[in-house]
Design an enzyme around this catalytic site. Structure first.
Site, PDB file in Angstrom:
ATOM      1  N   CYS A 111       0.805  -1.221   0.000  1.00 43.54           N
ATOM      2  CA  CYS A 111       0.000   0.000   0.000  1.00 43.54           C
ATOM      3  C   CYS A 111       0.841   1.275   0.000  1.00 43.54           C
ATOM      4  O   CYS A 111       0.351   2.337  -0.369  1.00 43.54           O
ATOM      5  CB  CYS A 111      -0.941   0.015   1.205  1.00 43.54           C
ATOM      6  SG  CYS A 111      -2.112  -1.353   1.229  1.00 43.54           S
TER       7      CYS A 111
ATOM      8  N   GLN B 220      -5.768  -9.094   6.404  1.00 45.47           N
ATOM      9  CA  GLN B 220      -5.927  -7.710   6.819  1.00 45.47           C
ATOM     10  C   GLN B 220      -7.219  -7.468   7.598  1.00 45.47           C
ATOM     11  O   GLN B 220      -7.259  -6.612   8.499  1.00 45.47           O
ATOM     12  CB  GLN B 220      -5.867  -6.791   5.598  1.00 45.47           C
ATOM     13  CG  GLN B 220      -6.877  -7.078   4.519  1.00 45.47           C
ATOM     14  CD  GLN B 220      -6.673  -6.151   3.327  1.00 45.47           C
ATOM     15  OE1 GLN B 220      -6.422  -4.970   3.488  1.00 45.47           O
ATOM     16  NE2 GLN B 220      -6.784  -6.696   2.134  1.00 45.47           N
TER      17      GLN B 220
ATOM     18  N   SER C 143     -11.640   0.972   3.697  1.00 42.37           N
ATOM     19  CA  SER C 143     -11.360   1.726   2.470  1.00 42.37           C
ATOM     20  C   SER C 143     -12.010   1.046   1.278  1.00 42.37           C
ATOM     21  O   SER C 143     -12.314  -0.152   1.304  1.00 42.37           O
ATOM     22  CB  SER C 143      -9.850   1.846   2.262  1.00 42.37           C
ATOM     23  OG  SER C 143      -9.254   0.553   2.256  1.00 42.37           O
TER      24      SER C 143
ATOM     25  N   HIS D 126      -8.989   3.703  -1.702  1.00 39.71           N
ATOM     26  CA  HIS D 126      -7.599   3.296  -1.481  1.00 39.71           C
ATOM     27  C   HIS D 126      -7.098   2.563  -2.724  1.00 39.71           C
ATOM     28  O   HIS D 126      -7.051   1.343  -2.763  1.00 39.71           O
ATOM     29  CB  HIS D 126      -7.537   2.402  -0.246  1.00 39.71           C
ATOM     30  CG  HIS D 126      -6.179   1.886   0.102  1.00 39.71           C
ATOM     31  ND1 HIS D 126      -4.999   2.437  -0.396  1.00 39.71           N
ATOM     32  CD2 HIS D 126      -5.788   0.856   0.901  1.00 39.71           C
ATOM     33  CE1 HIS D 126      -3.965   1.770   0.084  1.00 39.71           C
ATOM     34  NE2 HIS D 126      -4.419   0.794   0.874  1.00 39.71           N
TER      35      HIS D 126
ATOM     36  N   CYS E 238      -0.311   2.171   6.712  1.00 35.18           N
ATOM     37  CA  CYS E 238       0.001   0.762   6.937  1.00 35.18           C
ATOM     38  C   CYS E 238       0.212   0.080   5.586  1.00 35.18           C
ATOM     39  O   CYS E 238      -0.387   0.458   4.586  1.00 35.18           O
ATOM     40  CB  CYS E 238      -1.118   0.082   7.711  1.00 35.18           C
ATOM     41  SG  CYS E 238      -2.751   0.192   6.939  1.00 35.18           S
TER      42      CYS E 238
ATOM     43  N   GLY F  26       1.389  -3.904   3.582  1.00 33.58           N
ATOM     44  CA  GLY F  26       1.544  -5.339   3.696  1.00 33.58           C
ATOM     45  C   GLY F  26       2.899  -5.717   4.272  1.00 33.58           C
ATOM     46  O   GLY F  26       3.894  -5.049   4.016  1.00 33.58           O
TER      47      GLY F  26
END
Length: 383
Positions: free
Chosen positions: A89, A157, A238, A339, A369, A371
């Site tokens: 991300c 996640q 998101s 996102h 944040c 991965g």
């Protein structure tokens, strides 16, 4: 050490799932802000040293170094190279870091940094099936070294967002109020014209179409949780979407030689990591680390952008660092604005830059944040 400056920043509007940008080829999506950036700054595009581009799930039409193909699709000089990077991300935030490091080292003068993500063309589910056949968010399970270290524990996640909510005592109602504020802030920002400068219309789309102005707490409360018995719903997460963003990063020599007027200076950049099973807690230690390295405190920062991957992520970060919501994501976050994974870092920085200029703030801090439990932090100084 030479300084790195942000000369300008521009982004596409954000297209929602199955929305107005769903048919746009990923190379054309990436080309759009690059072409507009060149036009706005008036630079000789042949003088650009590199295009550093963030993108995840580089399969299908996003494969083959999308940073390079986006530049060529923009009709720009063939002699300018491009590279695509994947820090999950944080890919396009990392792209800005690499670009800044290039000019700070003195080996480059002008670098285009940014990212794009066509999530309609390459949905997360398709990317996982094609590129990570071991299951959603768990491509490493089955690796002997990984399983020995983390016990073959589920890495997901949604699970991480749930664990964070539980650990930091963040209830579903609190997250839904936070999500509602994200939509309200984004809508108010558009109505006030605060996004006008940063967004270049694309394919007839002039505004972000992910914002839901009719969202209510009652509507959010009626949504089913993603995991049975959990608190995370689609309403506090998101959105999948399509978007792109680009920034021109220049060194001191280029600023003088080409008569450029910087909008901001890169004050600090760093990246840290935390437990990959928890995955989304990285911004907490990363922000502590960045402030210590920069010799700054929370009180020195005027505005913050912390990506709203899930409401619990940003809320736990605010609680842990004692950051007031009034300074965070003041024009809405990813719950409202989406996102677009590989583009989000550059989109956040573009918005942060404009918000600092609008409010007269000096320092802005951006984090997100990523991965693997990672998190980038960038502190910029408005000029």
């Amino acid at each position: 050490m030479p300084e790195a400056y942000i000369i300008d920043a521009v982004r596409s509007p954000v297209g929602r799932k199955k929305g107005s940008l769903a048919h746009v080829h990923p190379a054309d999506l990436g080309a759009h802000p690059i072409r507009e950036l060149v036009r706005r700054t008036g630079i000789d595009s042949a003088l650009v040293d590199d295009v550093v581009w963030g993108c995840c799930d580089t399969i299908g039409p996003q494969a083959g170094d999308i940073g390079r193909t986006a530049w060529l699709a923009a009709g720009l000089p063939e002699e300018v190279p491009g590279v695509t990077i994947d820090r999950q991300c944080g890919s396009s935030q990392q792209a800005v870091h690499f670009a800044a490091q290039g000019v700070m080292s003195g080996t480059q003068d002008l670098v285009v940094a940014g990212g794009s993500q066509a999530m309609n063309a390459i949905p997360i589910s398709a990317a996982m099936v094609a590129g990570q056949p071991y299951g959603f968010d768990s491509p490493f399970l089955g690796a002997k070294g990984w399983d020995a270290r983390y016990g073959g524990e589920e890495v997901n996640q949604i699970r991480s967002a749930e664990m964070i909510a539980e650990k930091w005592g963040i209830g579903r109602a609190e997250m839904e109020a936070f999500a509602l504020a994200s939509h309200q802030r984004a809508q108010a920002a558009w109505d006030a014209g605060w996004f006008d400068r940063e967004v270049a219309p694309l394919e007839g789309l002039e505004r972000d179409e992910t914002i839901r102005p009719t969202t209510t707490l009652e509507g959010l409360a009626a949504l089913n949780p993603v995991r049975e018995g959990g608190a995370i719903t689609a309403g506090v997460a998101s959105q999948n979407c399509d978007a792109s963003a680009a920034l021109l990063i220049a060194g001191e020599r280029a600023v003088k030689e080409h008569g450029l007027t910087p909008r901001a200076r890169i004050h600090h950049l760093s990246v840290r990591a935390a437990n990959p099973v928890w995955m989304l807690t990285g911004p907490i230690p990363a922000t502590h680390h960045a402030l210590k390295k920069a010799g700054m405190s929370i009180g020195d920062i005027d505005l913050f952008e912390c990506n709203e991957a899930f409401a619990s992520v940003t809320m736990a970060w605010m609680k842990e660092l004692d950051i007031p919501h009034e300074k965070v994501n003041v024009q809405g976050g990813a719950i409202a604005l989406g996102h677009p994974i590989g583009a989000t870092g550059a989109r956040l920085m573009t918005t942060l830059l404009g918000a600092l200029e609008r409010t007269g703030g000096r320092y802005g801090l951006q984090t997100m944040c990523e991965g693997g439990g990672q998190a980038n932090v960038t502190i910029i100084e408005r000029l």
